[in-house]
Design a protein around this motif. Structure first.
Motif, PDB file in Angstrom:
ATOM      1  N   UNK A   4     -17.847  25.577  12.522  1.00  0.00           N
ATOM      2  CA  UNK A   4     -16.484  25.285  12.924  1.00  0.00           C
ATOM      3  C   UNK A   4     -15.669  24.808  11.743  1.00  0.00           C
ATOM      4  N   UNK A   5     -14.937  25.726  11.094  1.00  0.00           N
ATOM      5  CA  UNK A   5     -14.217  25.353   9.879  1.00  0.00           C
ATOM      6  C   UNK A   5     -13.203  24.241  10.135  1.00  0.00           C
ATOM      7  N   UNK A   6     -12.526  24.274  11.291  1.00  0.00           N
ATOM      8  CA  UNK A   6     -11.529  23.241  11.578  1.00  0.00           C
ATOM      9  C   UNK A   6     -12.205  21.881  11.707  1.00  0.00           C
ATOM     10  N   UNK A   7     -13.372  21.860  12.316  1.00  0.00           N
ATOM     11  CA  UNK A   7     -14.117  20.602  12.430  1.00  0.00           C
ATOM     12  C   UNK A   7     -14.615  20.118  11.075  1.00  0.00           C
ATOM     13  N   UNK A   8     -14.721  21.007  10.120  1.00  0.00           N
ATOM     14  CA  UNK A   8     -15.160  20.647   8.772  1.00  0.00           C
ATOM     15  C   UNK A   8     -13.965  20.429   7.834  1.00  0.00           C
ATOM     16  N   UNK A   9     -12.785  20.244   8.415  1.00  0.00           N
ATOM     17  CA  UNK A   9     -11.557  19.925   7.666  1.00  0.00           C
ATOM     18  C   UNK A   9     -11.193  21.016   6.673  1.00  0.00           C
ATOM     19  N   UNK A  10     -11.369  22.269   7.078  1.00  0.00           N
ATOM     20  CA  UNK A  10     -10.907  23.399   6.275  1.00  0.00           C
ATOM     21  C   UNK A  10      -9.913  24.191   7.116  1.00  0.00           C
ATOM     22  N   UNK A  11      -8.717  24.377   6.606  1.00  0.00           N
ATOM     23  CA  UNK A  11      -7.678  25.092   7.336  1.00  0.00           C
ATOM     24  C   UNK A  11      -7.015  26.137   6.458  1.00  0.00           C
ATOM     25  N   UNK A  12      -6.153  26.924   7.064  1.00  0.00           N
ATOM     26  CA  UNK A  12      -5.451  27.977   6.334  1.00  0.00           C
ATOM     27  C   UNK A  12      -3.977  27.601   6.200  1.00  0.00           C
ATOM     28  N   UNK A  13      -3.520  27.565   4.958  1.00  0.00           N
ATOM     29  CA  UNK A  13      -2.121  27.274   4.664  1.00  0.00           C
ATOM     30  C   UNK A  13      -1.625  28.304   3.655  1.00  0.00           C
ATOM     31  N   UNK A  14      -0.434  28.079   3.106  1.00  0.00           N
ATOM     32  CA  UNK A  14       0.114  29.035   2.141  1.00  0.00           C
ATOM     33  C   UNK A  14      -0.758  29.134   0.882  1.00  0.00           C
ATOM     34  N   UNK A  15      -1.512  28.105   0.614  1.00  0.00           N
ATOM     35  CA  UNK A  15      -2.391  28.116  -0.562  1.00  0.00           C
ATOM     36  C   UNK A  15      -3.753  28.711  -0.284  1.00  0.00           C
ATOM     37  N   UNK A  16      -3.950  29.254   0.933  1.00  0.00           N
ATOM     38  CA  UNK A  16      -5.250  29.804   1.301  1.00  0.00           C
ATOM     39  C   UNK A  16      -6.049  28.792   2.114  1.00  0.00           C
ATOM     40  N   UNK A  61       0.839  -1.198   0.000  1.00  0.00           N
ATOM     41  CA  UNK A  61       0.000   0.000   0.000  1.00  0.00           C
ATOM     42  C   UNK A  61       0.872   1.246   0.000  1.00  0.00           C
ATOM     43  N   UNK A  62       0.370   2.309  -0.613  1.00  0.00           N
ATOM     44  CA  UNK A  62       1.087   3.584  -0.678  1.00  0.00           C
ATOM     45  C   UNK A  62       0.299   4.651   0.066  1.00  0.00           C
ATOM     46  N   UNK A  63       1.007   5.470   0.837  1.00  0.00           N
ATOM     47  CA  UNK A  63       0.385   6.495   1.688  1.00  0.00           C
ATOM     48  C   UNK A  63       0.843   7.884   1.261  1.00  0.00           C
ATOM     49  N   UNK A  64      -0.092   8.803   1.125  1.00  0.00           N
ATOM     50  CA  UNK A  64       0.257  10.190   0.793  1.00  0.00           C
ATOM     51  C   UNK A  64      -0.971  11.067   0.996  1.00  0.00           C
ATOM     52  N   UNK A  65      -0.799  12.375   0.738  1.00  0.00           N
ATOM     53  CA  UNK A  65      -1.918  13.309   0.850  1.00  0.00           C
ATOM     54  C   UNK A  65      -1.846  14.321  -0.284  1.00  0.00           C
ATOM     55  N   UNK A  66      -2.947  15.003  -0.530  1.00  0.00           N
ATOM     56  CA  UNK A  66      -3.001  16.068  -1.529  1.00  0.00           C
ATOM     57  C   UNK A  66      -3.889  17.183  -0.998  1.00  0.00           C
ATOM     58  N   UNK A  67      -3.558  18.408  -1.364  1.00  0.00           N
ATOM     59  CA  UNK A  67      -4.323  19.569  -0.904  1.00  0.00           C
ATOM     60  C   UNK A  67      -5.383  19.957  -1.916  1.00  0.00           C
ATOM     61  N   UNK A  68      -6.550  20.329  -1.416  1.00  0.00           N
ATOM     62  CA  UNK A  68      -7.693  20.734  -2.248  1.00  0.00           C
ATOM     63  C   UNK A  68      -8.096  22.157  -1.870  1.00  0.00           C
ATOM     64  N   UNK A  69      -8.160  23.031  -2.848  1.00  0.00           N
ATOM     65  CA  UNK A  69      -8.578  24.410  -2.602  1.00  0.00           C
ATOM     66  C   UNK A  69     -10.063  24.458  -2.258  1.00  0.00           C
ATOM     67  N   UNK A  70     -10.385  25.148  -1.172  1.00  0.00           N
ATOM     68  CA  UNK A  70     -11.783  25.293  -0.758  1.00  0.00           C
ATOM     69  C   UNK A  70     -12.375  26.562  -1.379  1.00  0.00           C
ATOM     70  N   UNK A  71     -13.448  26.416  -2.143  1.00  0.00           N
ATOM     71  CA  UNK A  71     -14.135  27.548  -2.753  1.00  0.00           C
ATOM     72  C   UNK A  71     -14.797  28.399  -1.661  1.00  0.00           C
ATOM     73  N   UNK A  72     -15.058  29.668  -1.988  1.00  0.00           N
ATOM     74  CA  UNK A  72     -15.662  30.549  -0.974  1.00  0.00           C
ATOM     75  C   UNK A  72     -17.044  30.068  -0.547  1.00  0.00           C
TER      76      UNK A  72
END
Length: 266
Positions: free
Chosen positions: A124-136, A106-117
């Protein structure tokens, strides 16, 4: 595959299958010198042809493997059979089944998805798996994929969360495996220990600042491309490439549906 003697002792083998350069007499002589030890070593079903020589050395034997491997058809002593059927007719060996499936990588990794406005407004955005990073404002999809690029585990976290921090939650949902491939972001002693406790071998490159260097199989690591191809296929779906859902459960359900359409229904 192992040969178990009595309750706890397992026989060690020097090689898993007969090389063309070695004669049967050499291998029988090698087997006769084996010493019982208190740990598991790969014995290889190719040694079934020498079970009489092993039995003379050790006495009672048990072939320990998963049901998948024991029931797989193969050639043994010139005839097509399964290991379980062959062992059932032997006076020297009997079969024991263990859970899991051998050879699963098995292979393990992650990818970032841009959240639309329009994904804003969930309680609770954090509880809804939305965070702030360099990509917004982003969401991370963590996944485990099999060698056919099919995702077997999908997990969401806010975009700023580290990959290695989410790894234990992903592994908690993982099926039995023999090897786990991951990139440098997962190089940590605690995570390596968790992978080993689950009966798998970690294939993770060492970080440049690591003090204790672990062995790294470059050839096996090349197979990690399947997780990148898995994410690429999922992002072909517009609803996955950009997150429009306010609730994490809705977006995760969309990811599961995309995986079903991409890998199982077609």
């Amino acid at each position: 595959m192992w040969y178990k003697i009595g309750k706890d002792i397992i026989v060690r083998s020097e090689n898993a299958a007969k090389p063309e350069t070695q004669s049967s007499a050499y291998l029988k002589k090698l087997i006769s010198r084996l010493e019982p030890i208190h740990s598991s070593f790969d014995f290889g079903c190719g040694k079934l042809r020498y079970e009489r020589a092993i039995a003379k050395t050790t006495g009672e034997l048990a072939l320990v493997d998963s049901e998948v491997q024991l029931s797989r058809g193969q050639m043994i002593r010139g005839r097509s059979t399964t290991i379980r059927d062959y062992v059932g007719k032997s006076n020297h060996v009997h079969a024991l089944t263990v859970g899991g499936e051998d050879g699963v990588v098995l292979s393990l990794d992650s990818t970032s998805i841009k959240a639309h406005r329009c994904a804003s407004g969930g309680k609770g955005e954090h509880n809804q798996a939305i965070g702030r990073s360099r990509g917004g404002r982003t969401t991370k999809i963590h996944a485990l994929s099999d060698p056919l690029c099919r995702p077997v585990v999908l997990h969401l976290t806010p975009g700023q969360d580290a990959d290695i921090a989410a790894a234990p939650d992903v592994l908690a949902l993982a099926p039995p495996m023999s090897v786990l491939l991951a990139d440098k972001g997962y190089d940590g002693d605690k995570l390596r220990g968790e992978i080993i406790r689950r009966g798998a071998k970690p294939v993770i490159p060492n970080k440049s600042n690591r003090v204790v260097i672990h062995r790294f199989n470059k050839r096996a690591y090349k197979g990690r491309n399947v997780i990148e191809r898995c994410f690429g296929r999922l992002k072909d779906f517009r609803r996955i490439a950009t997150r429009y859902d306010k609730l994490a459960r809705n977006f995760l359900a969309a990811v599961h549906l995309a995986a079903l359409v991409a890998y199982w229904l077609n």
